[in-house]
Design a protein around this motif. Structure first.
Motif, PDB file in Angstrom:
ATOM      1  N   GLY A 117       8.716 -13.295  -3.943  1.00 32.23           N
ATOM      2  CA  GLY A 117       7.399 -13.503  -4.502  1.00 32.23           C
ATOM      3  C   GLY A 117       7.200 -12.549  -5.661  1.00 32.23           C
ATOM      4  N   ILE A 118       6.050 -12.658  -6.300  1.00 33.78           N
ATOM      5  CA  ILE A 118       5.711 -11.774  -7.410  1.00 33.78           C
ATOM      6  C   ILE A 118       4.464 -11.003  -7.031  1.00 33.78           C
ATOM      7  CG2 ILE A 118       5.051 -11.622  -9.835  1.00 33.78           C
ATOM      8  CD1 ILE A 118       6.598 -14.283 -10.207  1.00 33.78           C
ATOM      9  N   GLY A 119       4.547  -9.687  -7.154  1.00 35.63           N
ATOM     10  CA  GLY A 119       3.410  -8.877  -6.750  1.00 35.63           C
ATOM     11  C   GLY A 119       3.557  -7.451  -7.211  1.00 35.63           C
ATOM     12  N   ILE A 120       3.101  -6.529  -6.364  1.00 29.37           N
ATOM     13  CA  ILE A 120       3.068  -5.111  -6.742  1.00 29.37           C
ATOM     14  C   ILE A 120       3.529  -4.224  -5.585  1.00 29.37           C
ATOM     15  CG2 ILE A 120       1.239  -5.334  -8.479  1.00 29.37           C
ATOM     16  CD1 ILE A 120      -0.760  -4.452  -6.288  1.00 29.37           C
ATOM     17  N   SER A 121       4.101  -3.070  -5.953  1.00 27.08           N
ATOM     18  CA  SER A 121       4.398  -2.023  -4.982  1.00 27.08           C
ATOM     19  C   SER A 121       3.422  -0.870  -5.117  1.00 27.08           C
ATOM     20  CB  SER A 121       5.826  -1.513  -5.153  1.00 27.08           C
ATOM     21  OG  SER A 121       6.754  -2.518  -4.816  1.00 27.08           O
ATOM     22  N   ARG A 122       2.695  -0.845  -6.236  1.00 26.11           N
ATOM     23  CA  ARG A 122       1.629   0.132  -6.451  1.00 26.11           C
ATOM     24  C   ARG A 122       0.579  -0.514  -7.350  1.00 26.11           C
ATOM     25  NH1 ARG A 122       4.443   5.035  -9.552  1.00 26.11           N
ATOM     26  NH2 ARG A 122       5.901   4.726  -7.803  1.00 26.11           N
ATOM     27  N   LEU A 178       3.756  -5.421 -12.172  1.00 28.47           N
ATOM     28  CA  LEU A 178       4.219  -6.694 -11.605  1.00 28.47           C
ATOM     29  C   LEU A 178       5.740  -6.690 -11.455  1.00 28.47           C
ATOM     30  CD1 LEU A 178       1.939  -9.058 -13.708  1.00 28.47           C
ATOM     31  CD2 LEU A 178       1.795  -8.733 -11.218  1.00 28.47           C
ATOM     32  N   LYS A 179       6.227  -7.212 -10.342  1.00 30.02           N
ATOM     33  CA  LYS A 179       7.663  -7.207 -10.078  1.00 30.02           C
ATOM     34  C   LYS A 179       7.991  -8.284  -9.045  1.00 30.02           C
ATOM     35  CE  LYS A 179       9.096  -3.837  -7.373  1.00 30.02           C
ATOM     36  NZ  LYS A 179       9.357  -2.495  -6.804  1.00 30.02           N
ATOM     37  N   VAL A 180       9.266  -8.575  -8.910  1.00 26.93           N
ATOM     38  CA  VAL A 180       9.723  -9.467  -7.839  1.00 26.93           C
ATOM     39  C   VAL A 180       9.716  -8.688  -6.531  1.00 26.93           C
ATOM     40  CG1 VAL A 180      11.651 -10.818  -6.947  1.00 26.93           C
ATOM     41  CG2 VAL A 180      11.108 -10.881  -9.389  1.00 26.93           C
ATOM     42  N   ILE A 181       9.117  -9.300  -5.515  1.00 34.18           N
ATOM     43  CA  ILE A 181       9.042  -8.686  -4.190  1.00 34.18           C
ATOM     44  C   ILE A 181       9.926  -9.504  -3.240  1.00 34.18           C
ATOM     45  CG2 ILE A 181       7.541  -8.070  -2.267  1.00 34.18           C
ATOM     46  CD1 ILE A 181       6.811  -6.512  -4.743  1.00 34.18           C
ATOM     47  N   ASP A 182      10.868  -8.854  -2.580  1.00 37.90           N
ATOM     48  CA  ASP A 182      11.689  -9.518  -1.554  1.00 37.90           C
ATOM     49  C   ASP A 182      11.017  -9.324  -0.205  1.00 37.90           C
ATOM     50  OD1 ASP A 182      14.038 -10.582  -2.940  1.00 37.90           O
ATOM     51  OD2 ASP A 182      14.436  -8.482  -3.439  1.00 37.90           O
ATOM     52  N   MET A 183      10.657 -10.435   0.418  1.00 42.19           N
ATOM     53  CA  MET A 183       9.956 -10.396   1.692  1.00 42.19           C
ATOM     54  C   MET A 183      10.762 -11.131   2.754  1.00 42.19           C
ATOM     55  SD  MET A 183       7.178  -8.751   0.980  1.00 42.19           S
ATOM     56  CE  MET A 183       6.186  -9.111   2.423  1.00 42.19           C
ATOM     57  N   PRO A 184      10.740 -10.672   3.983  1.00 38.82           N
ATOM     58  CA  PRO A 184      11.415 -11.412   5.054  1.00 38.82           C
ATOM     59  C   PRO A 184      10.687 -12.731   5.321  1.00 38.82           C
ATOM     60  CG  PRO A 184      10.095  -9.626   5.970  1.00 38.82           C
ATOM     61  CD  PRO A 184      10.073  -9.439   4.476  1.00 38.82           C
ATOM     62  N   THR A 185      11.453 -13.742   5.685  1.00 37.70           N
ATOM     63  CA  THR A 185      10.843 -15.007   6.083  1.00 37.70           C
ATOM     64  C   THR A 185      10.296 -14.855   7.499  1.00 37.70           C
ATOM     65  OG1 THR A 185      12.331 -16.292   4.688  1.00 37.70           O
ATOM     66  CG2 THR A 185      11.231 -17.465   6.489  1.00 37.70           C
ATOM     67  N   LEU A 186       9.007 -14.993   7.643  1.00 37.54           N
ATOM     68  CA  LEU A 186       8.363 -14.764   8.936  1.00 37.54           C
ATOM     69  C   LEU A 186       8.554 -15.969   9.853  1.00 37.54           C
ATOM     70  CD1 LEU A 186       5.014 -13.186   7.674  1.00 37.54           C
ATOM     71  CD2 LEU A 186       7.039 -11.995   8.555  1.00 37.54           C
ATOM     72  N   ARG A 190      -4.680  -6.356  -8.050  1.00 34.85           N
ATOM     73  CA  ARG A 190      -3.534  -5.676  -8.668  1.00 34.85           C
ATOM     74  C   ARG A 190      -3.916  -4.312  -9.226  1.00 34.85           C
ATOM     75  NH1 ARG A 190      -3.075  -7.726 -13.901  1.00 34.85           N
ATOM     76  NH2 ARG A 190      -3.906  -5.688 -14.510  1.00 34.85           N
ATOM     77  N   GLU A 191      -5.086  -4.229  -9.842  1.00 37.47           N
ATOM     78  CA  GLU A 191      -5.532  -2.966 -10.443  1.00 37.47           C
ATOM     79  C   GLU A 191      -6.102  -1.985  -9.419  1.00 37.47           C
ATOM     80  OE1 GLU A 191      -8.147  -3.728 -13.731  1.00 37.47           O
ATOM     81  OE2 GLU A 191      -6.443  -4.192 -15.056  1.00 37.47           O
ATOM     82  N   GLY A 192      -6.271  -2.430  -8.172  1.00 35.63           N
ATOM     83  CA  GLY A 192      -6.802  -1.545  -7.143  1.00 35.63           C
ATOM     84  C   GLY A 192      -8.313  -1.478  -7.110  1.00 35.63           C
ATOM     85  N   LEU A 193      -8.972  -2.430  -7.777  1.00 39.74           N
ATOM     86  CA  LEU A 193     -10.430  -2.399  -7.858  1.00 39.74           C
ATOM     87  C   LEU A 193     -11.101  -2.815  -6.559  1.00 39.74           C
ATOM     88  CD1 LEU A 193     -10.882  -3.976 -11.419  1.00 39.74           C
ATOM     89  CD2 LEU A 193     -10.830  -1.548 -10.782  1.00 39.74           C
ATOM     90  N   LEU A 194     -10.357  -3.465  -5.662  1.00 30.52           N
ATOM     91  CA  LEU A 194     -10.954  -3.951  -4.413  1.00 30.52           C
ATOM     92  C   LEU A 194     -10.324  -3.288  -3.193  1.00 30.52           C
ATOM     93  CD1 LEU A 194     -11.242  -7.775  -5.256  1.00 30.52           C
ATOM     94  CD2 LEU A 194     -12.969  -5.990  -5.529  1.00 30.52           C
ATOM     95  N   PHE A 243     -10.397  -4.610   0.645  1.00 29.21           N
ATOM     96  CA  PHE A 243      -9.141  -5.108   1.207  1.00 29.21           C
ATOM     97  C   PHE A 243      -8.103  -3.995   1.191  1.00 29.21           C
ATOM     98  CE2 PHE A 243     -11.165  -8.601  -1.221  1.00 29.21           C
ATOM     99  CZ  PHE A 243     -11.567  -9.371  -0.150  1.00 29.21           C
ATOM    100  N   PRO A 244      -8.006  -3.205   2.253  1.00 27.02           N
ATOM    101  CA  PRO A 244      -7.045  -2.095   2.294  1.00 27.02           C
ATOM    102  C   PRO A 244      -5.635  -2.595   2.594  1.00 27.02           C
ATOM    103  CG  PRO A 244      -8.320  -2.174   4.323  1.00 27.02           C
ATOM    104  CD  PRO A 244      -8.885  -3.243   3.439  1.00 27.02           C
ATOM    105  N   TYR A 245      -4.970  -3.124   1.570  1.00 30.49           N
ATOM    106  CA  TYR A 245      -3.635  -3.699   1.755  1.00 30.49           C
ATOM    107  C   TYR A 245      -2.584  -2.634   2.033  1.00 30.49           C
ATOM    108  CZ  TYR A 245      -5.437  -8.039  -0.283  1.00 30.49           C
ATOM    109  OH  TYR A 245      -6.150  -9.175  -0.523  1.00 30.49           O
ATOM    110  N   GLU A 246      -1.543  -3.074   2.721  1.00 28.79           N
ATOM    111  CA  GLU A 246      -0.313  -2.294   2.832  1.00 28.79           C
ATOM    112  C   GLU A 246       0.654  -2.853   1.796  1.00 28.79           C
ATOM    113  OE1 GLU A 246       3.286  -1.549   6.046  1.00 28.79           O
ATOM    114  OE2 GLU A 246       1.253  -1.948   6.783  1.00 28.79           O
ATOM    115  N   LEU A 247       1.069  -2.025   0.837  1.00 31.53           N
ATOM    116  CA  LEU A 247       1.959  -2.473  -0.228  1.00 31.53           C
ATOM    117  C   LEU A 247       3.410  -2.344   0.223  1.00 31.53           C
ATOM    118  CD1 LEU A 247       0.154  -0.824  -3.288  1.00 31.53           C
ATOM    119  CD2 LEU A 247      -0.222  -3.084  -2.268  1.00 31.53           C
ATOM    120  N   PRO A 248       4.337  -3.169  -0.304  1.00 35.75           N
ATOM    121  CA  PRO A 248       4.164  -4.125  -1.403  1.00 35.75           C
ATOM    122  C   PRO A 248       3.376  -5.365  -0.982  1.00 35.75           C
ATOM    123  CG  PRO A 248       6.375  -4.305  -0.514  1.00 35.75           C
ATOM    124  CD  PRO A 248       5.736  -3.131   0.172  1.00 35.75           C
ATOM    125  N   LEU A 249       2.824  -6.045  -1.995  1.00 33.83           N
ATOM    126  CA  LEU A 249       1.945  -7.182  -1.768  1.00 33.83           C
ATOM    127  C   LEU A 249       2.267  -8.299  -2.746  1.00 33.83           C
ATOM    128  CD1 LEU A 249      -0.689  -8.379  -0.429  1.00 33.83           C
ATOM    129  CD2 LEU A 249      -1.914  -7.345  -2.375  1.00 33.83           C
TER     130      LEU A 249
END
Length: 322
Positions: free
Chosen positions: A3-8, A15-23, A47-51, A55-61
């Motif tokens: 997927g495409i997302g962020i680590s920070r 923005l970067k490619v994120i490798d995620m396990p298939t759930l 992405r900018e961290g404004l929310l 939404f307290p995400y655990e990154l990467p996202l």
């Protein structure tokens, strides 16, 4: 799965490619091969961290919460969908999103695509369609003959809100720039207020319902134009952010409701029916490839605040994300 997302959190440079396990697929879920993803302001705000407080995400996202694609597999408790179905959906915003090759989504958030639409057109509809339906129908209870105000009628939400309000039988006034007057009139707007030109008239006590997509002074102006006991649905800010205080709203007993769009297949079924009845049309004005560079360009365009209609990322069949 990629997927495409962020680590920070940060700018588009994050923005970067994120490798995620298939759930593993849960019994009530469907696995969807994503063909297109709508782009919305919430994407770059997250992405900018404004929310972060909302939404307290655990990154990467993986970003993006608006999609269309093909069902690959269904869980054992899924009955309304099957492998091979073309679908559109909005996943839970608290989880990984739709800038991805695949996604698992509960059946209760997924609807068959409206007939005759491309994946890009279908992917432009879930978030804005759900927002508008929940604002106008569930909060506003908009009915025939009412006067409705839509702020920012040329945007993704506004362009759908104008069409739905007209379908409900309302008389619609919208705000936009001079260059978009013809566009919003083509969607059905009866009256247009151009915010970049001086107004020759005022609008005291006119509207039964208003949809606020802008906040700030635009929202306060709308309060002043409302009838006593009218309703304003606002989507500006986050679910825990305060609105500008207006003594006028108190004096006029204006009901103000924040709309936090929820995933809901039953609402999407209504949107699907209206599209197939030719009462509502998607308004895709920009498309980009579902690549890191494509997301970069899509976010930069959306962040200008001048988007007309919707921006969509498109992934061709069997295209790798890069």
């Amino acid at each position: 799965m990629k997927g495409i997302g962020i680590s920070r959190y940060g700018s588009v440079s994050q923005l970067k490619v994120i490798d995620m396990p298939t759930l593993p697929l849960q019994p009530d879920e469907v696995r969807i091969a994503i063909r297109a993803s709508g782009v919305n302001p919430v994407d770059w705000k997250i992405r900018e961290g404004l929310l972060q407080h909302s939404f307290p995400y655990e990154l990467p996202l993986v970003l993006g919460w608006d999609g269309a694609g093909v069902v690959l597999e269904v869980g054992e408790k899924v009955h309304s969908l099957q492998a091979g179905d073309d679908v559109f959906f909005r996943p839970e915003i608290e989880k990984h999103g739709t800038y991805a090759e695949e996604i698992n989504v509960p059946e209760r958030f997924v609807s068959l695509m409206p007939k005759g639409l491309t994946y890009a057109e279908a992917a432009s509809l879930p978030l804005v369609g759900l927002t508008v339906w929940q604002a106008l129908v569930e909060v506003g209870n908009v009915t025939e003959g009412q006067n409705v105000l839509i702020l920012a009628g040329s945007g993704g939400i506004g362009s759908i809100a104008i069409q739905l309000a007209k379908t409900l039988g309302a008389r619609v006034t919208t705000t936009t720039s001079t260059r978009n007057v013809d566009f919003v009139r083509s969607l059905g707007a009866d009256e247009v207020i151009t915010y970049d030109q001086p107004q020759s008239h005022t609008l005291p006590h006119v509207f039964d319902f208003a949809l606020d997509t802008l906040g700030g002074q635009h929202y306060l102006d709308a309060v002043g134009w409302m009838k006593p006991n009218g309703t304003i649905a606002t989507i500006f800010g986050g679910p825990h952010e305060s609105r500008p205080f207006s003594p006028v709203a108190v004096e006029k007993n204006i009901r103000i409701e924040y709309v936090f769009t929820r995933p809901d297949a039953s609402n999407l079924h209504h949107i699907k029916r209206l599209v197939e009845m030719d009462r509502l049309k998607p308004t895709v004005t920009e498309t980009y490839p579902m690549t890191v560079e494509g997301v970069h360009e899509a976010h930069m365009s959306n962040q200008t605040g001048r988007t007309k209609g919707k921006i969509v990322l498109v992934r061709e069949r069997d295209q790798d994300i890069h």
